[in-house]
Design a protein around this motif. Structure first.
Motif, short mmCIF file in Angstrom:
data_model
loop_
_atom_site.label_atom_id
_atom_site.label_comp_id
_atom_site.label_asym_id
_atom_site.label_seq_id
_atom_site.Cartn_x
_atom_site.Cartn_y
_atom_site.Cartn_z
N ARG A 165 -6.24 -2.78 -2.08
CA ARG A 165 -6.53 -1.71 -3.03
C ARG A 165 -7.90 -1.07 -2.83
O ARG A 165 -8.04 0.14 -3.07
N ILE A 217 2.13 1.75 -3.50
CA ILE A 217 1.08 2.23 -4.40
C ILE A 217 0.83 3.72 -4.19
O ILE A 217 0.71 4.49 -5.16
N TYR A 259 0.09 0.46 -9.99
CA TYR A 259 -0.14 -0.91 -9.49
C TYR A 259 1.16 -1.54 -8.98
O TYR A 259 2.23 -1.36 -9.56
N PHE A 267 -9.66 2.49 -9.89
CA PHE A 267 -9.10 1.25 -10.42
C PHE A 267 -8.76 1.35 -11.91
O PHE A 267 -7.69 0.92 -12.34
N ILE A 292 -5.02 2.32 -10.20
CA ILE A 292 -4.48 1.21 -9.41
C ILE A 292 -4.89 -0.17 -9.91
O ILE A 292 -4.66 -1.18 -9.23
N LYS A 310 1.15 -8.03 -5.47
CA LYS A 310 1.01 -8.48 -4.09
C LYS A 310 1.95 -9.65 -3.82
O LYS A 310 2.51 -10.23 -4.75
N ALA A 349 0.83 -1.20 0.00
CA ALA A 349 0.00 0.00 0.00
C ALA A 349 0.86 1.25 0.00
O ALA A 349 0.55 2.24 -0.69
#
Length: 283
Positions: free
Chosen positions: A141, A114, A172, A161, A165, A175, A111
């Motif tokens: 997200r 991002i 982006y 989105f 992201i 993960k 996070a």
């Protein structure tokens, strides 16, 4: 919304999210909603987190609802995001606790990255806002998108989105990745039953035999994004391979997620029996 009457006590909901991940209902609110809808059993399956327990278990005993300890874990295979539900997991299992701590820390760092990427693009989002939105939850997200809305940096959750992201966009960040087999092993190490979540969404039917060889024990048949034809299809697969079958609302209570309510679609109580049949008796 389902009516509150005894005739539907045979229904369950085995896929619910709370404020401990990216849901907007507290554990208590989830339990109260389950009572109001006359459900006989539920499972809270927060992302990478079992913090909803043991409170959920305590409330379940007092409210007369069976609560099945659960979790939803992410895995990746050749760039496809595959979610695995774990049921009847031992929330005190050291291996599970340690992996969830690792994943929570990875979510936090992701996070931060991002937000940093957004800042580099001229989007002046503050990380403190993300933290305030996420609260106790494992950061994802959706929390970042909600923080962008809160600071009026986007007009909609969808814009966050699609413009910033989403997968492959400049802000982006990947993960922490686990292979499906690693997730199956982790869930089973915690005494649980690994179940493939919403397969009609991920579209990996051709890999189901491989997943079964690697330890998959069930398939989520009932889901808001599964039409009746998909339910029939996955029930046939469960019967063919002797798998448990489950279902639930994937409830988040947000227009930004699946437009479903706790208890919908109606998931038969037989799903709980099918899970229990897969439990390995304690020695």
């Amino acid at each position: 919304m389902l009516p509150n009457n005894g005739s539907i006590r045979k229904y369950v909901d085995l896929h619910i999210h709370t404020t401990f991940s990216d849901g907007s209902y507290t554990v208590k609110e989830v339990m109260e909603a389950a009572v109001a809808r006359g459900l006989s059993a539920i499972s809270i399956t927060d992302h990478d987190c079992t913090d909803a327990y043991p409170l959920a278990l305590q409330l379940g005993r007092s409210m007369g609802i069976e609560v099945i300890p659960g979790v939803e874990l992410s895995s990746d295979i050749q760039g496809t995001d595959i979610h695995i539900l774990g049921y009847y997991v031992d929330i005190t299992c050291p291996a599970l606790i340690n992996k969830l701590k690792e994943m929570k820390a990875a979510r936090y760092l992701r996070a931060q990255k991002i937000v940093s990427n957004l800042n580099k693009q001229g989007v002046d989002l503050r990380f403190d806002t993300v933290l305030s939105v996420a609260g106790l939850g494992a950061i994802g997200r959706p929390h970042i998108a909600a923080a962008m809305l809160k600071e009026e940096l986007v007009y909609s959750f969808r814009e966050a989105f699609e413009k910033y992201i989403g997968y492959g966009l400049p802000a982006y960040v990947e993960k922490l990745k686990m292979q499906p087999r690693e997730v199956f092993d982790l869930v089973k190490q915690a005494g649980g039953i690994p179940v493939l979540a919403h397969p009609a969404v991920t579209k990996v039917d051709e890999r189901i035999p491989e997943f079964i060889r690697d330890g998959l024990m069930g398939i989520e048949v009932y889901h808001p994004e599964h039409p009746r034809a998909a339910e029939r299809h996955y029930l046939k697969i469960c019967k063919k391979y002797h798998l448990a079958y489950t279902g639930g609302s994937d409830f988040h209570y947000s227009a930004n997620h699946h437009k479903s309510d706790i208890g919908l679609p109606r998931t038969p109580g037989g799903t709980v029996k099918s899970l229990k049949q897969k439990l390995v008796p304690a020695l």
